[in-house]
Motif scaffolding. Structure first.
Motif, PDB file in Angstrom:
ATOM      1  N   VAL A 551     -41.191   2.898  12.522  1.00  0.00           N
ATOM      2  CA  VAL A 551     -41.941   1.672  12.212  1.00  0.00           C
ATOM      3  C   VAL A 551     -42.584   1.166  13.496  1.00  0.00           C
ATOM      4  O   VAL A 551     -42.243   1.593  14.604  1.00  0.00           O
ATOM      5  CB  VAL A 551     -41.031   0.577  11.610  1.00  0.00           C
ATOM      6  CG1 VAL A 551     -40.502   0.995  10.256  1.00  0.00           C
ATOM      7  CG2 VAL A 551     -39.878   0.250  12.558  1.00  0.00           C
ATOM      8  N   GLY A 669     -50.444  -2.091  11.840  1.00  0.00           N
ATOM      9  CA  GLY A 669     -49.616  -0.935  11.513  1.00  0.00           C
ATOM     10  C   GLY A 669     -49.986   0.240  12.392  1.00  0.00           C
ATOM     11  O   GLY A 669     -50.707   0.106  13.399  1.00  0.00           O
ATOM     12  N   VAL A 725     -42.935   1.828  18.907  1.00  0.00           N
ATOM     13  CA  VAL A 725     -42.643   2.664  17.747  1.00  0.00           C
ATOM     14  C   VAL A 725     -41.224   3.199  17.879  1.00  0.00           C
ATOM     15  O   VAL A 725     -40.895   3.845  18.880  1.00  0.00           O
ATOM     16  CB  VAL A 725     -43.645   3.836  17.631  1.00  0.00           C
ATOM     17  CG1 VAL A 725     -43.240   4.777  16.503  1.00  0.00           C
ATOM     18  CG2 VAL A 725     -45.049   3.303  17.390  1.00  0.00           C
ATOM     19  N   GLU A 727     -37.249   3.985  15.388  1.00  0.00           N
ATOM     20  CA  GLU A 727     -36.643   4.151  14.071  1.00  0.00           C
ATOM     21  C   GLU A 727     -36.133   2.818  13.535  1.00  0.00           C
ATOM     22  O   GLU A 727     -35.717   1.939  14.295  1.00  0.00           O
ATOM     23  CB  GLU A 727     -35.508   5.169  14.143  1.00  0.00           C
ATOM     24  CG  GLU A 727     -35.987   6.560  14.503  1.00  0.00           C
ATOM     25  CD  GLU A 727     -34.841   7.549  14.626  1.00  0.00           C
ATOM     26  OE1 GLU A 727     -34.297   7.946  13.585  1.00  0.00           O
ATOM     27  OE2 GLU A 727     -34.505   7.917  15.762  1.00  0.00           O
ATOM     28  N   ARG A 728     -36.126   2.681  12.233  1.00  0.00           N
ATOM     29  CA  ARG A 728     -35.841   1.412  11.581  1.00  0.00           C
ATOM     30  C   ARG A 728     -34.469   0.826  11.936  1.00  0.00           C
ATOM     31  O   ARG A 728     -34.370  -0.373  12.200  1.00  0.00           O
ATOM     32  CB  ARG A 728     -35.947   1.594  10.065  1.00  0.00           C
ATOM     33  CG  ARG A 728     -35.841   0.295   9.277  1.00  0.00           C
ATOM     34  CD  ARG A 728     -37.127  -0.474   9.395  1.00  0.00           C
ATOM     35  NE  ARG A 728     -37.017  -1.848   9.004  1.00  0.00           N
ATOM     36  CZ  ARG A 728     -37.971  -2.514   8.352  1.00  0.00           C
ATOM     37  NH1 ARG A 728     -39.064  -1.870   7.996  1.00  0.00           N
ATOM     38  NH2 ARG A 728     -37.853  -3.776   8.077  1.00  0.00           N
ATOM     39  N   VAL A 743     -42.013  -6.420  12.425  1.00  0.00           N
ATOM     40  CA  VAL A 743     -42.482  -5.099  11.980  1.00  0.00           C
ATOM     41  C   VAL A 743     -43.864  -5.255  11.379  1.00  0.00           C
ATOM     42  O   VAL A 743     -44.096  -6.139  10.548  1.00  0.00           O
ATOM     43  CB  VAL A 743     -41.506  -4.497  10.955  1.00  0.00           C
ATOM     44  CG1 VAL A 743     -42.084  -3.208  10.369  1.00  0.00           C
ATOM     45  CG2 VAL A 743     -40.158  -4.227  11.591  1.00  0.00           C
ATOM     46  N   GLN A 746     -45.969  -0.596   7.134  1.00  0.00           N
ATOM     47  CA  GLN A 746     -44.856   0.060   6.459  1.00  0.00           C
ATOM     48  C   GLN A 746     -44.308   1.201   7.321  1.00  0.00           C
ATOM     49  O   GLN A 746     -44.932   1.635   8.282  1.00  0.00           O
ATOM     50  CB  GLN A 746     -45.327   0.620   5.108  1.00  0.00           C
ATOM     51  CG  GLN A 746     -45.928  -0.415   4.187  1.00  0.00           C
ATOM     52  CD  GLN A 746     -44.926  -1.472   3.759  1.00  0.00           C
ATOM     53  OE1 GLN A 746     -43.763  -1.162   3.512  1.00  0.00           O
ATOM     54  NE2 GLN A 746     -45.369  -2.726   3.684  1.00  0.00           N
ATOM     55  N   GLU A 747     -43.114   1.675   6.964  1.00  0.00           N
ATOM     56  CA  GLU A 747     -42.584   2.874   7.601  1.00  0.00           C
ATOM     57  C   GLU A 747     -43.552   4.037   7.347  1.00  0.00           C
ATOM     58  O   GLU A 747     -43.947   4.277   6.211  1.00  0.00           O
ATOM     59  CB  GLU A 747     -41.208   3.236   7.034  1.00  0.00           C
ATOM     60  CG  GLU A 747     -40.103   2.288   7.419  1.00  0.00           C
ATOM     61  CD  GLU A 747     -38.743   2.762   6.932  1.00  0.00           C
ATOM     62  OE1 GLU A 747     -38.640   3.936   6.538  1.00  0.00           O
ATOM     63  OE2 GLU A 747     -37.792   1.959   6.942  1.00  0.00           O
ATOM     64  N   LYS A 750     -40.352   9.099   6.623  1.00  0.00           N
ATOM     65  CA  LYS A 750     -39.136   8.918   5.841  1.00  0.00           C
ATOM     66  C   LYS A 750     -38.135   9.991   6.248  1.00  0.00           C
ATOM     67  O   LYS A 750     -38.417  11.184   6.136  1.00  0.00           O
ATOM     68  CB  LYS A 750     -39.429   9.021   4.336  1.00  0.00           C
ATOM     69  CG  LYS A 750     -40.265   7.888   3.781  1.00  0.00           C
ATOM     70  CD  LYS A 750     -39.498   6.567   3.787  1.00  0.00           C
ATOM     71  CE  LYS A 750     -40.320   5.451   3.147  1.00  0.00           C
ATOM     72  NZ  LYS A 750     -39.603   4.158   3.184  1.00  0.00           N
ATOM     73  N   SER A 798     -38.384 -10.860  10.270  1.00  0.00           N
ATOM     74  CA  SER A 798     -38.846  -9.649   9.602  1.00  0.00           C
ATOM     75  C   SER A 798     -39.831  -9.926   8.488  1.00  0.00           C
ATOM     76  O   SER A 798     -40.273  -9.024   7.816  1.00  0.00           O
ATOM     77  CB  SER A 798     -37.643  -8.873   9.030  1.00  0.00           C
ATOM     78  OG  SER A 798     -36.998  -9.662   8.048  1.00  0.00           O
ATOM     79  N   SER A 800     -43.080 -10.267   6.813  1.00  0.00           N
ATOM     80  CA  SER A 800     -44.412  -9.731   7.099  1.00  0.00           C
ATOM     81  C   SER A 800     -45.470 -10.704   6.627  1.00  0.00           C
ATOM     82  O   SER A 800     -45.261 -11.466   5.688  1.00  0.00           O
ATOM     83  CB  SER A 800     -44.598  -8.379   6.402  1.00  0.00           C
ATOM     84  OG  SER A 800     -44.486  -8.542   5.015  1.00  0.00           O
TER      85      SER A 800
END
Length: 918
Positions: A551, A669, A725, A727-728, A743, A746-747, A750, A798, A800
């Motif tokens: 993310v 993003g 950037v 990991e979640r 954030v 979107q991620e 996956k 968090s 958005s």
């Protein structure tokens, strides 16, 4: 017996050939094998029976007699070069060279070494299924039961080594392997001490699936020692090649000691289809053998091999060939000495005789006999045997190279299309060693006192996931607790030791940690290890125990409510396009209604006001003008649907803006980062660096390595990087303490985190099952909450921001409405032009036509502005004012009547068109 005879009979020799006879009365065939072996005893009886049966029927050889001279090799490879029909691969390799030189076909039904290639040994023919098919069957059995590794025990001779090599190749095709090759001395020299020493090694190993490939003497010794060492208990799997089924068939009933030692073992037997000839021969066997030994499949192949030679001989002679020999010029200089090799002669018709053998197409005791292009028998197959109490062979299925594993005899499946999918592979239940019926796991942790060496990343940041206690090798954290909980669910004990990996000054590189598994430094890796493609090529991962994905996090500012907040749901372009469409639709409806509807008529000023009012009042469904034309109603219905969608979306977006705290940032993003030149931060040791460079083509010069959450915050606040950037799971912990960031988007990947093990490790499968159990019983969530529960700031930061509604979201609706307006106008103008054409024709008939273009345009505009009712009444008055003779052009009633009807029909058509527009 001189040397010439001893060597020449190794395939067949015509006794009178040395006297120059072209069609001898007796055909001598030589055979060599060890009389003391089980197969040697059975083959000797079967070949003698075949000789008697052939000689009793004069039609077989045309009145000639077949004589088989058998020589006992006495288990000696050197003595075996004195004959043919070799029983072992050692004999076959030596004799095949001699057969090639003398061009004498060499047939064998027991020397089934896969390396005896027809390319290297063109005169060597195997008359029973090659061991390559035997190893294919064993490999498919291993795959069917879900095992990944086997241990091979074999005699260290040509047949044993080459057979195990073929097994390794077949296992590799299904991603299995031989983890250890236990080589024993050749069959006649192996001792119990040799066997014990090897089995003690095997017992200390991980794999519990053991394949025994050799001869009955060695194999029975292996089972006897294994039984005394406790290796025939539950948990072990023993698979013996055809030597065990051969021994059981020939030596039943077995002694109590032997039967107990092989209880639960699996073995294979060459499949021979049932037939009347086979049953008759089996019923004769006790008489032929005097009850000394039982019949096994090698006896059937020995019988068929003799018949194969007899048929080929008869065909060879019937073709007009003669049996003659010539000197070998290569051996002329070797005539002296004890061996007298110069006496050896080349069989002149060897190639033709070999061709006759390979063209064999007959049905023998062993079933249909026919050779493929590679000289293998057509459709080789095996019975799969499970040895149960008292040494009784219980058949659990079949294997063939056509259909794979099945409980249906192969000869029945040959009539159906081949289908070797896993869903069609079946075997009956098995009684395993120890008397258990549940399938053994096939492996255990090696009983060698060595613990699993588990590499653990020695992190310096985000220590909630995994960390080492200072001054010790003790590790704790979320990942460690998940691993320990999964290990507790395994049905067996796992000895392990955690070994921290890294210098403790910066986070280690996880790809290097994975490489430590492939090089054997670690047996596994536990930690916050992301499952990514390049890592899965090197190791096996468990089921993910936490979801993850990359993310983008960036600084944000809060947007306060303003007087112009109502404009924020739409972008400026969206506002502009919506306003234009309101005016366009109002104008289209006015055009369609102007000639029919009084509410859309009047002075120009009034009509402009009407268009504007009608256009924007549709936003609230408050328009008071009625539409009377069909086309106008169609356009209005479509437009009202568009308005409904737009107003609903606007209301929802405005509600969100006014009730939810809004955060703003120029970073929307990952797309924003890809199209800009801003610098991007990433965590040291993470796979994010390679992903950004290789997958997203972001230059390495734009990337900044950051080692801790504090460095994240400093770099973002100082604008050293535009975004980070990562990991979640890391970002969720970071945001729990840093509310000024959020954030963005979107991620964009996956994945998840898992534990890494060597390729094909069975522990990875069992750990995956344990992790799924933890997820189902809620333990995984409890561990997550213990270590990773978010603080109050996290949920706030968090949030958005609510994105403005873009024109792209409504492009389809506007497109539909625009097409509807265009088609409606097109239809309207086409009908009106058609009507005007008729109107102009009638005007020109009653007055002088005008040739001026401006006058015609003015006439059209006047016509278009007139109300339809006035136009119709004017046409009606003109028809009334016409003289009565306008319809009579010709004097004849018939033609005049046709003209009247044509004029009337034209007026009716014009009236109908006007009525449709109304």
């Amino acid at each position: 017996m001189n040397l010439w005879w001893l060597v020449s009979i190794f395939s067949f020799c015509i006794g009178t050939a040395i006297q120059g006879a072209l069609k001898p009365e007796v055909l001598n065939v030589g055979a060599i094998f060890s009389f003391g072996t089980v197969n040697g005893q059975v083959s000797r009886i079967a070949m003698k029976a075949a000789q008697d049966d052939i000689n009793s029927d004069p039609r077989v050889l045309g009145g000639r007699k077949l004589s088989i001279t058998m020589h006992d090799a006495k288990f000696n490879g050197f003595l075996s070069i004195m004959g043919v029909g070799p029983q072992s691969a050692v004999m076959a390799h030596v004799l095949s060279h001699l057969a090639n030189e003398l061009q004498v076909p060499l047939l064998s039904f027991t020397a089934l070494d896969p390396t005896l290639s027809p390319l290297q040994y063109p005169f060597f023919v195997q008359t029973a299924p090659n061991d390559l098919y035997l190893m294919s069957a064993i490999a498919e059995m291993v795959s069917y039961f879900g095992w990944g590794e086997v241990i091979a025990i074999f005699n260290d001779d040509d047949q044993g080594r080459n057979g195990v090599t073929a097994l390794g190749d077949k296992l590799a095709e299904i991603r299995c392997k031989i983890s250890y090759k236990s080589a024993l001395p050749p069959d006649q020299s192996v001792t119990e001490t040799d066997v014990r020493n090897e089995l003690v090694k095997v017992r200390m190993m991980e794999a519990r699936v053991i394949v025994v490939h050799g001869y009955s003497r060695t194999g029975l010794m292996v089972f006897d020692v294994a039984q005394r060492l406790g290796m025939m208990d539950s948990g072990y799997v023993w698979i013996a090649t055809t030597w065990l089924s051969t021994f059981i068939d020939s030596k039943s009933p077995l002694s109590l000691k032997t039967a107990k030692s092989i209880l639960g073992a699996l073995t294979l037997r060459q499949h021979t289809p049932d037939s009347k000839r086979r049953r008759d021969f089996v019923s004769r066997w006790n008489t032929l053998s005097n009850g000394s030994i039982g019949l096994n499949p090698y006896g059937l192949y020995a019988y068929d091999t003799v018949w194969m030679i007899a048929r080929a001989l008869k065909l060879f002679l019937d073709q007009g060939n003669t049996i003659s020999f010539s000197n070998d010029t290569k051996l002329n200089g070797l005539g002296g000495g004890t061996l007298n090799l110069g006496a050896l002669s080349i069989f002149d018709g060897g190639k033709k005789f070999l061709a006759n053998i390979l063209q064999t197409n007959m049905t023998g005791l062993s079933g249909p006999i026919h050779f493929n292009q590679d000289r293998s028998l057509l459709h080789p197959s095996y019975d799969i045997i499970n040895v149960i109490e008292h040494g009784y062979p219980h058949q659990i299925g079949y294997w063939s190279n056509y259909s794979g594993l099945s409980v249906v005899p192969p000869e029945k499946l040959y009539r159906k299309p081949a289908n070797r999918s896993s869903s069609n592979q079946h075997l009956y239940s098995v009684v395993w060693p120890g008397g258990v019926t549940s399938k053994p796991r096939g492996w255990v942790f090696p009983n060698n006192g060595r613990q699993l060496r588990i590499g653990v990343p020695n992190r310096v940041s985000y220590r909630d996931f995994v960390f080492k206690v200072n001054g010790t090798d003790i590790v704790h954290g979320y990942c460690i607790d998940v691993f320990l909980a999964a290990v507790r669910l395994l049905p067996y004990a796992v000895p392990y030791k955690f070994i921290p990996y890294g210098d403790g000054h910066k986070n280690p590189t996880y790809s290097e940690l994975i490489n430590q598994i492939t090089t054997g430094v670690f047996d596994a890796a536990v930690g916050d290890i992301a499952i990514v493609t390049n890592r899965t090529k090197a190791v096996d991962f468990t089921q993910p125990y936490i979801e993850s994905g990359l993310v983008v996090v960036a600084p944000v500012r809060k947007l306060n409510s303003s007087a112009w907040a109502f404009l924020r749901p739409f972008t400026p372009l969206m506002w502009a396009v919506t306003g234009v469409f309101f005016l366009v639709v109002g104008t289209v409806v006015w055009i369609l209604e102007h000639r029919l509807n009084d509410e859309f008529r009047g002075p120009p000023r009034k009509q402009i006001v009407t268009v504007l009012w009608f256009s924007f009042s549709t936003m609230f469904f408050a328009h008071r003008e009625n539409t009377v034309s069909t086309l106008g109603r169609v356009v209005l219905i479509i437009w009202l649907f568009v308005v409904l969608i737009i107003t609903s979306s606007y209301t929802a977006s405005l509600t969100s803006i006014l009730t939810v705290q809004q955060l703003s940032s120029p970073i929307k993003g990952i797309d924003t980062l890809m199209t800009s030149n801003d610098r991007v931060g990433y965590q040291v040791g993470s796979f994010a660096e390679n992903y950004l460079i290789e997958e997203l083509s972001i230059p390495k010069s734009r990337l900044v390595a950051l080692g801790s959450p504090e460095e994240y915050a400093i770099a973002l606040e100082n604008r050293t990087v535009a975004a980070v950037v990562d990991e979640r799971p890391y970002i969720d912990l970071f945001l729990s303490d840093h509310c000024q960031f959020s954030v963005r988007g979107q991620e964009f990947t996956k994945s998840g985190w898992g534990f890494a093990f060597p390729r094909d490790s069975p522990l990875a499968i069992d750990m995956s099952t344990a992790i799924l159990t933890l997820s189902e019983n809620g333990e995984l969530q409890r561990i997550h909450d213990k270590w990773l529960r978010k603080k109050a700031c996290s949920s706030e930061s968090s949030q958005s921001d609510s994105e403005q509604l873009q024109i792209q979201s409504f492009r389809g609706l506007f497109l539909i409405c625009g097409i509807a307006c265009f088609l409606a106008l097109l239809a309207y103008f086409c009908l009106m032009l058609r009507q005007f054409k008729k109107y102009s024709a009638e005007e020109s008939a009653s007055s002088v036509p005008s040739s001026s273009r401006s006058a015609r345009l003015q006439t059209f505009l006047s016509f278009a502005d007139e109300k339809v009712d006035r136009t119709k009444s004017k046409l009606k008055r003109k028809r009334e004012d016409m003289p009565s003779n306008v319809y009579m052009i010709e004097a004849e009633p018939k033609n005049g009547s046709a003209r009247i009807n044509r004029d009337i029909s034209q007026e009716r058509e014009q009236y109908n068109n006007e009525t449709w527009l109304h």
